[in-house]
Design an enzyme around this catalytic site. Structure first.
Site, mmCIF file in Angstrom:
data_model
loop_
_atom_site.group_PDB
_atom_site.id
_atom_site.type_symbol
_atom_site.label_atom_id
_atom_site.label_comp_id
_atom_site.label_asym_id
_atom_site.label_seq_id
_atom_site.Cartn_x
_atom_site.Cartn_y
_atom_site.Cartn_z
ATOM 1 C CB SER A 135 -50.889 -11.371 30.620
ATOM 2 O OG SER A 135 -49.564 -11.127 30.215
ATOM 3 C CE LYS A 162 -46.493 -10.033 28.662
ATOM 4 N NZ LYS A 162 -46.862 -9.576 27.313
ATOM 5 C CD GLU A 212 -49.617 -12.268 22.817
ATOM 6 O OE1 GLU A 212 -49.972 -13.011 23.750
ATOM 7 O OE2 GLU A 212 -49.900 -11.061 22.778
ATOM 8 C CE LYS A 261 -52.316 -6.453 23.470
ATOM 9 N NZ LYS A 261 -50.881 -6.201 23.763
ATOM 10 N N GLY A 289 -54.850 -7.229 26.237
ATOM 11 C CA GLY A 289 -54.936 -6.152 27.221
ATOM 12 C C GLY A 289 -53.633 -5.392 27.254
HETATM 13 O O1 OSB Z 1 -48.038 -8.055 24.914
HETATM 14 O O2 OSB Z 1 -50.010 -8.485 25.502
HETATM 15 C C1 OSB Z 1 -48.987 -7.834 25.651
HETATM 16 C C2 OSB Z 1 -49.218 -5.652 28.762
HETATM 17 C C3 OSB Z 1 -48.666 -4.468 28.286
HETATM 18 C C4 OSB Z 1 -48.207 -4.414 27.000
HETATM 19 C C5 OSB Z 1 -48.300 -5.534 26.178
HETATM 20 C C6 OSB Z 1 -48.857 -6.714 26.636
HETATM 21 C C7 OSB Z 1 -49.306 -6.769 27.969
HETATM 22 C C8 OSB Z 1 -49.847 -7.970 28.581
HETATM 23 C C9 OSB Z 1 -50.746 -7.797 29.773
HETATM 24 O O3 OSB Z 1 -49.563 -9.097 28.227
HETATM 25 C C10 OSB Z 1 -52.176 -7.870 29.411
HETATM 26 C C11 OSB Z 1 -53.052 -7.361 30.527
HETATM 27 O O4 OSB Z 1 -53.182 -8.056 31.515
HETATM 28 O O5 OSB Z 1 -53.620 -6.253 30.399
HETATM 29 MG MG MG Z 2 -48.608 -9.552 23.562
#
Ligand code: OSB
Ligand code: MG
Length: 368
Positions: A135, A162, A212, A261, A289
């Site tokens: 991500s 993102k 997403e 999650k 994550g």
């Molecule tokens: O929306 O998936 C998410 C990180 C923090 C809070 C929400 C999200 C995320 C990530 C990173 O997209 C996922 C990772 O690399 O741990």
């Molecule tokens: Mg997400």
């Protein structure tokens, strides 16, 4: 099993690089580590709440409050018939799923260590290489393309970026023109409104794996409407608070993919329930994550061994986040883009005491 003590530790770890989403920029992670003991056995959990109530309404302060005043007192000193018994003891506590998950997951680790089994086997699965994606936060185009190049060189099998209103078609087009057909998806973290449908439909031409959580964190109906208006699959993250939300989302057609999650849905028990019902409905899953340290990351890897996880997840190498990670050995990615499930009893990793100590902001021990 009997919980003889529980220790909470609030730690702060700087991130290797800042992470920008539609809702925040973070350059460090603050989170609660949970150590749950039965005599000499210890199990570990990590709370995915943040300092601020932006991704979720929970924060480290609310999680500490709920754990110390409600969840720990309800469980401490009692003989319990495994981690699934906790949900019954906590039934009166509404919500606070991140707080519940932190202790529930520590108890799953404890239970598996007492049994002398890797957690994945305790969950009825077996270790297998876990396909890994990354991500990538919001960056200006040059930095974004450099990040994609680096992650593909490290072997990662899919790229997630993102997005937010005004920053969506342009970065996707730039990645497609530079890297061709790499497996690509976007995550909006609830930044769009239902009226943005036409804008999101412009993403249909880029052959994305999914979009997403485009709309609100607690919305299902508008996601179902949006899914009718876009060809690209919608995946839900924030909206899937547990099995009930997952069943409703599937029934409504609010998503065609689910991001699981355990840390945000109350733990491994509820996450397995979501897994089972999504799999029965033919909805593909992947494991998300929350910028966890190696403790949460190891839990996520064990859960990812279940058969419904058919798409690459957001579980990447420790060194993308923290150097050093709290645990030894660190979690790494293979050149083929998979991450190994740590072997040994429980989650298979343990925090390094000196590193935890150096990162500690606050600690409290509760004994039976
Ligand atoms: O929306 O998936 C998410 C990180 C923090 C809070 C929400 C999200 C995320 C990530 C990173 O997209 C996922 C990772 O690399 O741990
Ligand atoms: Mg997400």
């Amino acid at each position: 099993m009997r919980l003889t003590s529980v220790e909470l530790t609030l730690v702060r770890l700087p991130l290797v690089r800042p992470f920008e989403t539609s809702f925040a920029v973070v350059d460090a992670q603050e989170f609660i580590l949970v150590a749950a003991r039965d005599g000499d056995h210890v199990g570990w959990g990590e709370c995915v709440a943040d300092v601020d109530p932006y991704y979720s309404s929970e924060t480290n302060v609310t999680a500490w409050h709920i754990l110390s005043q409600y969840l720990i007192p309800a469980a401490l000193g009692r003989s319990i018939d495994g981690p699934r018994a906790l949900a019954v003891l906590w039934a009166r506590v509404r919500g606070h799923r991140m707080a519940k998950a932190a202790l529930e997951m520590a108890v799953w680790d404890l239970d598996a260590r007492i049994a002398g089994l890797p957690l994945c086997e305790r969950l009825g699965a077996r270790a297998r290489p876990i396909p890994a994606g990354v991500s990538i936060g919001i960056h200006p185009i040059d930095g974004l393309l450099a990040a994609v190049e680096r992650e593909l060189a490290d072997g990662y099998q899919r790229i997630k970026i993102k997005i937010k209103p005004g920053w969506d078609v342009e970065p996707v087009r730039a990645i497609r023109s530079r890297f061709g057909g790499v497996p690509l998806m976007v995550d909006a973290n609830a930044a769009y409104r239902a009226s943005d449908g036409p804008r999101l439909a412009q993403l249909d031409t880029f052959d994305l794996m999914m979009i997403e959580q485009p709309l609100d964190h607690d919305d299902l109906v508008e996601h179902a409407e949006l899914q009718k208006a876009v060809r690209t699959r919608i995946c839900l993250d924030e909206s899937i608070t547990g099995p009930k939300a997952a069943a409703d989302a599937i029934a409504l057609g609010a998503c065609r993919v689910i991001n699981i999650k355990p840390g945000r849905m109350g733990g491994i028990g509820p996450a397995m329930a979501v897994h089972d019902l999504a799999r029965a409905a033919g909805v593909p899953l992947w494991h998300g994550g929350m910028l966890e340290s190696g403790i949460g990351r190891a839990h996520n890897l064990h859960l990812s061994t279940l058969p419904g996880f058919v798409l690459p997840g957001d579980i990447a190498a420790s060194r993308r986040y923290f150097v050093p990670d709290l645990i030894e050995p660190p979690i790494d990615v293979s050149p083929g883009g998979t991450v190994a499930v740590p072997s040994g009893p429980g989650i298979g990793v343990t925090p390094v005491p000196d590193r935890v100590k150096a990162a500690t902001l606050r600690t409290e021990r509760f004994s039976a």
